[in-house]
Structures are given as structure tokens and as C-alpha cells.
Design a protein around this motif. Structure first.
Motif, PDB file in Angstrom:
ATOM      1  N   VAL A 219      -8.208   8.863  -1.830  1.00  0.00           N
ATOM      2  CA  VAL A 219      -9.163   7.789  -1.522  1.00  0.00           C
ATOM      3  C   VAL A 219      -8.605   6.436  -1.951  1.00  0.00           C
ATOM      4  N   ALA A 220      -8.005   6.391  -3.147  1.00  0.00           N
ATOM      5  CA  ALA A 220      -7.432   5.126  -3.618  1.00  0.00           C
ATOM      6  C   ALA A 220      -6.304   4.651  -2.709  1.00  0.00           C
ATOM      7  N   ALA A 221      -5.475   5.600  -2.250  1.00  0.00           N
ATOM      8  CA  ALA A 221      -4.385   5.218  -1.346  1.00  0.00           C
ATOM      9  C   ALA A 221      -4.932   4.698  -0.023  1.00  0.00           C
ATOM     10  N   GLN A 222      -5.995   5.358   0.481  1.00  0.00           N
ATOM     11  CA  GLN A 222      -6.575   4.909   1.750  1.00  0.00           C
ATOM     12  C   GLN A 222      -7.230   3.538   1.590  1.00  0.00           C
ATOM     13  N   VAL A 223      -7.934   3.339   0.481  1.00  0.00           N
ATOM     14  CA  VAL A 223      -8.556   2.029   0.239  1.00  0.00           C
ATOM     15  C   VAL A 223      -7.491   0.944   0.130  1.00  0.00           C
ATOM     16  N   HIS A 224      -6.406   1.263  -0.570  1.00  0.00           N
ATOM     17  CA  HIS A 224      -5.323   0.277  -0.709  1.00  0.00           C
ATOM     18  C   HIS A 224      -4.716  -0.043   0.654  1.00  0.00           C
ATOM     19  N   GLN A 227      -7.087  -2.243   2.535  1.00  0.00           N
ATOM     20  CA  GLN A 227      -7.057  -3.615   2.021  1.00  0.00           C
ATOM     21  C   GLN A 227      -5.816  -4.365   2.490  1.00  0.00           C
ATOM     22  N   ARG A 228      -4.675  -3.690   2.492  1.00  0.00           N
ATOM     23  CA  ARG A 228      -3.458  -4.341   2.976  1.00  0.00           C
ATOM     24  C   ARG A 228      -3.558  -4.653   4.471  1.00  0.00           C
ATOM     25  N   ALA A 229      -4.162  -3.731   5.230  1.00  0.00           N
ATOM     26  CA  ALA A 229      -4.323  -3.977   6.664  1.00  0.00           C
ATOM     27  C   ALA A 229      -5.244  -5.171   6.913  1.00  0.00           C
ATOM     28  N   ARG A 230      -6.348  -5.232   6.144  1.00  0.00           N
ATOM     29  CA  ARG A 230      -7.252  -6.368   6.312  1.00  0.00           C
ATOM     30  C   ARG A 230      -6.575  -7.674   5.903  1.00  0.00           C
TER      31      ARG A 230
END
Length: 437
Positions: A219-224, A227-230
Motif C-alpha cells: 500500500v505504501a509503495a502504491q501510495v508513493h 503521489q509521484r504520478a500526481r
């Protein structure tokens, strides 16, 4: 037969055994192995020790049939318990009660015909195995009930001994040593079963903790990554605009700059809305863009037709991007429409934007999305549509409005009604795939 099961081992519920497939598998395998081991020990004692002792003393009993009846009853108990425990799901509670009752009855009947001098000898064959029946049948109940059963059987045997007569000091000492040796093995087996059960619970807890850590890391990797994509998306659109306004390269009074700022503000609101847990994400993100237009003084009406259908985030962005750009060009009023039916999703808006707004509408950004624009009589129609793989037929209509906007009913044709009502309307359409019929 009743499906009620015997109580769980101590610590099982507290540790969450059986809460997930990994836990079930570990606990089930451990319990199955322990049951097989207990059944093997009891069978070995019953046939390897009790049966030879019974046969060797058979001629000395005043009523041999009583001993044979007790041995046959105990044999049937072992066979039935082996069949009930074969599925690995535990023993029904009624069977545990019945089995323990029959065990005590068989031991009491067989011992009742013994003289006091035979209580320590070979004729007292039942004392060798009755405690093992308690260990086996009370396996799922934990250590406490097993100790109570073994202690209760000792008390019953002591009572029968006193009724038969008072043994000598030497005989009493021998009986005590024999009882201590036999019961020690039975209690040790019960404690071993409990320890292995706790090991199963600990292994299950460890497995769940490892799965939790892996899930949190994923989950943390997906959130990161999100965030980088945004941030990358903002770097391509918003940051150049802010930089131009800051260094004076862009004039805030220019209409094109204001429309561009409105579009970027709508994109930011949509980006924030993507993180919300909404029942209808497409409608929720569209309303976020509508709210930006209303803050600019535009009167926006929103009409929704069809039930909510799952739409991927990339498709939602591709569907709302042209509509947000059109709303940014609106001067006084706009009418947005969302139509979902038969697997087709259409998002459209009709605005009173200027003629130059037609060139500011982006083309389709995703495969399978069709964007159509029509300009006629001072009105601009922008429609984005796509066909979903998993169609959700919008049989029930749900209407909603953006904050401050008025709810309007949508016709069956959605945005096509506007096009059909404007003879000779001129426009263009773009699509990165074959457009839906």
C-alpha cells in the motif's frame, strides 16, 4: 447428529486461529496430526497392553463376560471416534459427552468385580487406558478438562478400592506408584497437545503479521507511486502556469490565461476528489470541476441518467478532461449531462463559451474514448463517451446536482438531443479508437 463442536483450545480465540486461510491450514494440520498421534497411542495401549492383561486374567474373573463387555465397549468407542475424527473438523460435543460417559461406565463395571488385591495387578486392565480416552476425547477442550477427567477417574477408582477393602501399606504404596507412572504419561501427552496447539496459534499469528507487513508495504509503495504520478502531472500543467504568472510571462487579465487557470483549478479539484471514497467516483470528480466553474459565476445544471458503473481512473480522467475544459470557457451558463446505459458512458456539457473555445478542447486521451465537439448558435457542445467492458445497465435513474447547481432531468438521448435540435450544427469529433455506435 448435532453440529455443535467441543470448545476451542486455550488461546485459540484470543490468537485468532481460524481467522484466515493460512491460520486454518496451520491449525487444521496441527490438530489432525495430534489426533492421529493420540488415537495411535490409545490403540496401542488398548490392544498391546490392556488386551493381553485381560486375556491373561480371564480365567480368574468370577464373571468374565463383564470384562469382555467392557473391553468390547471401549473398542467400539475407539472405532467410532476414529471415524468421526477422520474429517479433521473436530468431534461433536454430544459424542464427547457420550464417549466419556461410556468410558467411565466401562471402567466402573469392570473394576466393580475385582478384589482388593487385584487393583494393583494385571486383572485391573482398565486402569491402563481410561485416562488415554480422556486425553483423546478432550483434545479440543484443552488441558483443564483433561486433568479433571483423569483426577475424577482416580477418585472413582479410589472409592471402588475402599469399598472392596483396605489394602496393606505395601499394596497401597505400589498402587500409588503405578497410578503416578500411568497418569504422568497421560498428563504429559495432554500438556504436549496444548503446547503444540499454542505453537499453531503462534505460527498463525506470525503468518498474519507477515501478511500485514507485506500489505502495508504494498500500500505504501502504491501510495508513493500515485503521489509521484500526481506530482509529475502537476509539473506538466500547473507548475508552468504558476511560473508564468509569477515571472510576468503570462498576463492574468488575458482571457485565455484565465480559462487556462480555470482548467488547471478544475484538474486540481478533480485530483483531490480522486482520493475520496465516493459511491460514484465519476460523478464526484465531475462535480469537483463544476464547483470551480460555479465559483467563477457560471450557473451550472447537472443531469444524471443511469445507475453508477465502475469506471477506471484513467477512463474517468479521459471522460472528464474535455468537459472540464469546456466548463472553463463558459461565460454565464452550462448544462452538464452524465448518461450511463447498456455499458455506454457519456459525459457531456453545453456551454455559452466563445468561438475560440472550440480549439481549447483536448482530444481523446485514452484508447476507447471518443470526444465530440459541436459549435452552433453561440453554444458549444462537448461530449466524451466510451464503452465499458463490464456493462452495468442503468435501469434506475439517479439525479444529483453540484453544490449550488440546479438539478435538471435528462432526456433519453442525453447530449444528442442538443445536437439534433440545432440544424446544420458544425463541429468535429476525435477518438483514439473506433467510436461507439
Amino acid at each position: 447428529m448435532s453440529d455443535a463442536r467441543s470448545p476451542a483450545p486455550a488461546g485459540k480465540e484470543a490468537d485468532g486461529v481460524g481467522a484466515d486461510p493460512l491460520t486454518d491450514r496451520i491449525a487444521r494440520d496441527m490438530r489432525a496430526g495430534l489426533r492421529v498421534a493420540g488415537l495411535f497411542i490409545l490403540t496401542a495401549v488398548h490392544l498391546g497392553l490392556a488386551l493381553p492383561a485381560l486375556l491373561a486374567s480371564l480365567r480368574g474373573y468370577d464373571q468374565p463376560w463383564v470384562q469382555l463387555f467392557a473391553f468390547t465397549l471401549l473398542t467400539l468407542l475407539i472405532m467410532v471416534d476414529a471415524l468421526l475424527g477422520a474429517d479433521g473438523r473436530g468431534r461433536p460435543r454430544p459424542w464427547v459427552v457420550l464417549g466419556l460417559t461410556c468410558t467411565v461406565v466401562a471402567s466402573t463395571v469392570a473394576t466393580s468385580r475385582l478384589p482388593v488385591e487385584d487393583f494393583i495387578g494385571t486383572p485391573h486392565w482398565t486402569f491402563l487406558e481410561i485416562g488415554w480416552f480422556g486425553v483423546l476425547l478432550l483434545f479440543d477442550a484443552g488441558l483443564g478438562p483433561t486433568l479433571v477427567f483423569i483426577g475424577g477417574h482416580l477418585a472413582v477408582t479410589l472409592g471402588q478400592l475402599l469399598l472392596a477393602g483396605v489394602p496393606t501399606r505395601e499394596a497401597a504404596s505400589g498402587m500409588a506408584v503405578s497410578a503416578l507412572a500411568i497418569c504422568t504419561f497421560q498428563v504429559a501427552a495432554a500438556m504436549l497437545a496444548r503446547s503444540l496447539g499454542e505453537c499453531a496459534a503462534a505460527a498463525s499469528a506470525t503468518g498474519r503479521e507477515q501478511e500485514r507487513v507485506r500489505t502495508e508495504a504494498a500500500v505504501a509503495a502504491q501510495v508513493h507511486a500515485d503521489q509521484r504520478a500526481r506530482y509529475a502531472e502537476l509539473g506538466r500543467s500547473v507548475l508552468p502556469l504558476l511560473t508564468g504568472l509569477a515571472d510576468g510571462a503570462l498576463d492574468p487579465g488575458d482571457g485565455a490565461v484565465r480559462r487556462r487557470s480555470a482548467v488547471e483549478a478544475a484538474r486540481l479539484r478533480r485530483l483531490f476528489a480522486e482520493r475520496d471514497h465516493a459511491h460514484d467516483p465519476l460523478l464526484h470528480e465531475l462535480r469537483a470541476g463544476i464547483d470551480v466553474a460555479e465559483r467563477q459565476g457560471v450557473d451550472v445544471q447537472l443531469a444524471v441518467r443511469g445507475a453508477s458503473a465502475p469506471v477506471d481512473r484513467r477512463l474517468r480522467r479521459a471522460l472528464t478532461e474535455p468537459v472540464l475544459a469546456a466548463l472553463a470557457t463558459a461565460e454565464h451558463s452550462a448544462r452538464a449531462t452524465v448518461v450511463r446505459s447498456g455499458g455506454l458512458v457519456r459525459v457531456s456539457v453545453v456551454t455559452d463559451g466563445p468561438a475560440t473555445a472550440l480549439t481549447e478542447i483536448p482530444d481523446a486521451a485514452e484508447q476507447g474514448v471518443r470526444v465530440r465537439t459541436v459549435r452552433s448558435e453561440g453554444r458549444l457542445l462537448v461530449e466524451a463517451s466510451c464503452v465499458l467492458d463490464t456493462a452495468a445497465d442503468g435501469a434506475a435513474a439517479s439525479d444529483g446536482a453540484a453544490p449550488g447547481g440546479r438539478v435538471a432531468s435528462a432526456g433519453a438521448g442525453g447530449a444528442d438531443d442538443v445536437v439534433a435540435a440545432v440544424p446544420g450544427a458544425r463541429g468535429h469529433s476525435s477518438s483514439s479508437d473506433v467510436s461507439p455506435s
